[in-house]
Design an enzyme around this catalytic site. Sequence first.
Site, short mmCIF file in Angstrom:
data_model
loop_
_atom_site.label_atom_id
_atom_site.label_comp_id
_atom_site.label_asym_id
_atom_site.label_seq_id
_atom_site.Cartn_x
_atom_site.Cartn_y
_atom_site.Cartn_z
N TYR A 201 0.85 -1.21 0.00
CA TYR A 201 0.00 0.00 0.00
C TYR A 201 0.87 1.25 0.00
CZ TYR A 201 -2.99 3.63 2.10
OH TYR A 201 -3.64 4.81 2.38
N LYS A 205 1.24 4.31 -2.80
CA LYS A 205 1.04 5.73 -2.50
C LYS A 205 2.26 6.56 -2.92
CE LYS A 205 -3.17 5.64 -0.89
NZ LYS A 205 -4.25 6.40 -1.52
P1 NAP Z 1 -12.99 5.33 4.16
O1 NAP Z 1 -13.46 6.25 5.23
O2 NAP Z 1 -12.94 3.88 4.44
O3 NAP Z 1 -13.90 5.60 2.86
C1 NAP Z 1 -13.69 4.86 1.73
C2 NAP Z 1 -14.63 5.33 0.61
O4 NAP Z 1 -14.16 4.76 -0.58
C3 NAP Z 1 -16.06 4.91 0.78
O5 NAP Z 1 -16.88 5.93 0.28
C4 NAP Z 1 -16.16 3.65 -0.10
O6 NAP Z 1 -17.51 3.47 -0.47
C5 NAP Z 1 -15.23 4.08 -1.24
N1 NAP Z 1 -14.57 3.03 -2.03
C6 NAP Z 1 -13.80 2.02 -1.58
N2 NAP Z 1 -13.30 1.31 -2.61
C7 NAP Z 1 -13.74 1.92 -3.74
C8 NAP Z 1 -13.56 1.66 -5.13
N3 NAP Z 1 -12.83 0.62 -5.57
N4 NAP Z 1 -14.15 2.49 -6.03
C9 NAP Z 1 -14.89 3.52 -5.59
N5 NAP Z 1 -15.11 3.82 -4.31
C10 NAP Z 1 -14.53 3.02 -3.39
O7 NAP Z 1 -11.49 5.72 3.65
P2 NAP Z 1 -10.63 7.06 3.88
O8 NAP Z 1 -9.86 6.88 5.10
O9 NAP Z 1 -11.52 8.24 3.73
O10 NAP Z 1 -9.61 6.96 2.66
C11 NAP Z 1 -9.74 7.77 1.51
C12 NAP Z 1 -8.38 7.95 0.87
O11 NAP Z 1 -7.48 8.54 1.81
C13 NAP Z 1 -7.71 6.67 0.40
O12 NAP Z 1 -7.02 6.91 -0.80
C14 NAP Z 1 -6.70 6.39 1.50
O13 NAP Z 1 -5.58 5.64 1.02
C15 NAP Z 1 -6.29 7.80 1.84
N6 NAP Z 1 -5.66 7.92 3.15
C16 NAP Z 1 -6.36 7.65 4.28
C17 NAP Z 1 -5.73 7.78 5.50
C18 NAP Z 1 -6.44 7.54 6.81
O14 NAP Z 1 -5.75 7.52 7.85
N7 NAP Z 1 -7.76 7.37 6.82
C19 NAP Z 1 -4.38 8.16 5.56
C20 NAP Z 1 -3.70 8.41 4.39
C21 NAP Z 1 -4.36 8.29 3.18
P3 NAP Z 1 -18.08 2.04 -1.02
O15 NAP Z 1 -17.85 1.05 0.05
O16 NAP Z 1 -19.53 2.31 -1.30
O17 NAP Z 1 -17.32 1.78 -2.26
#
Ligand code: NAP
Length: 297
Positions: A201, A205
């Site tokens: 992962y 990134k």
């Molecule tokens: P989250 O709260 O789990 O939300 C994930 C969202 O993505 C949901 O709306 C889900 O809806 C959708 N989703 C998942 N797989 C998908 C796919 N293949 N196509 C379209 N939609 C999809 O996640 P988050 O923490 O907000 O993460 C968002 C981004 O931030 C990601 O790129 C993650 O790598 C990055 N990020 C997060 C963190 C952290 O600490 N949270 C840190 C660094 C980077 P459905 O289930 O309906 O598809």
Amino acid sequence: MFLIRRQLATKTQSACSGANIAGVTLNLCHKRLSSSSFHTAAGKTMKRLDGKVAIVTASTEGIGFAIAKRLAEDGAAVVISSRKERNVENAVERLRKLNLNVTGLKCHVGESQDRKRLFEETIRAYGKLNILVSNAATNPAVGGVLECDESVWDKIFDINVKSSYLLAKEALPYLRQAKDSSIVFVSSIAGYDAFDLLGAYSVSKTALIGLTKAASKELASEGIRVNCLAPGIIKTKFSKALYESESANEAAMSKIPMGRLGTPEEMAGIVSFLVSDDASYITGESIIASGGMSGRL
Ligand code: NAP
């Protein structure tokens, strides 16, 4: 002489000042607003993304939802999407209740038919596209990078990297037609400094930071900007494993100088800035928002 009146969102109450620079009178008013807005010479209140149309992928919860909400609050028309129809309906309903201009449809970013429909529906609904925020990611297994199964590696790179590249490529004809268009990829602090149990992962990134640099160089002369957000540990479902148990939370806190997790809203404000005219001279950049966790490439 031009009279420019701007109202900028700040954390404090109203404070105005005037300045005369090379014959141009500036009246700068700083006032707390829920989103950035300003007055035109004709006295009309404008929001900084008024007239822009945005697609935010993976936007039915977490960081994507907060970005969609913030872009809409700042005046953009926003297209919400994720894999599950029901989640899309819920998210659209929540945002419409706030009188925000949003529409939505199912789009699994790994499905070419879904991506095609995403662009077609956006153009059908709003007639153009100015902003693409590529936010979807997956991490199907934990472990070190060289322990990663080939099938898991392929899945991570398909969703996190290949889909982002394809979305950008497929958005280009529309972004070229619109004025002042831009792309934001959502990477991670793990892209700068791999997390122990998130090997593959983290590498995916890192690739997004590279994609940002490469694409921004290619598109700069056309006025299309490409930037990247690299969040630290943000309180969402995705990062649950990093804060849910006491020991995980303790380990996370020991890495974060600010001593707390980030919020999706804190990520959203950065994206709104990056896609706005306030960032009109910024391209190829990645902004780390991690409460002080550092990393370098
Ligand atoms: P989250 O709260 O789990 O939300 C994930 C969202 O993505 C949901 O709306 C889900 O809806 C959708 N989703 C998942 N797989 C998908 C796919 N293949 N196509 C379209 N939609 C999809 O996640 P988050 O923490 O907000 O993460 C968002 C981004 O931030 C990601 O790129 C993650 O790598 C990055 N990020 C997060 C963190 C952290 O600490 N949270 C840190 C660094 C980077 P459905 O289930 O309906 O598809």
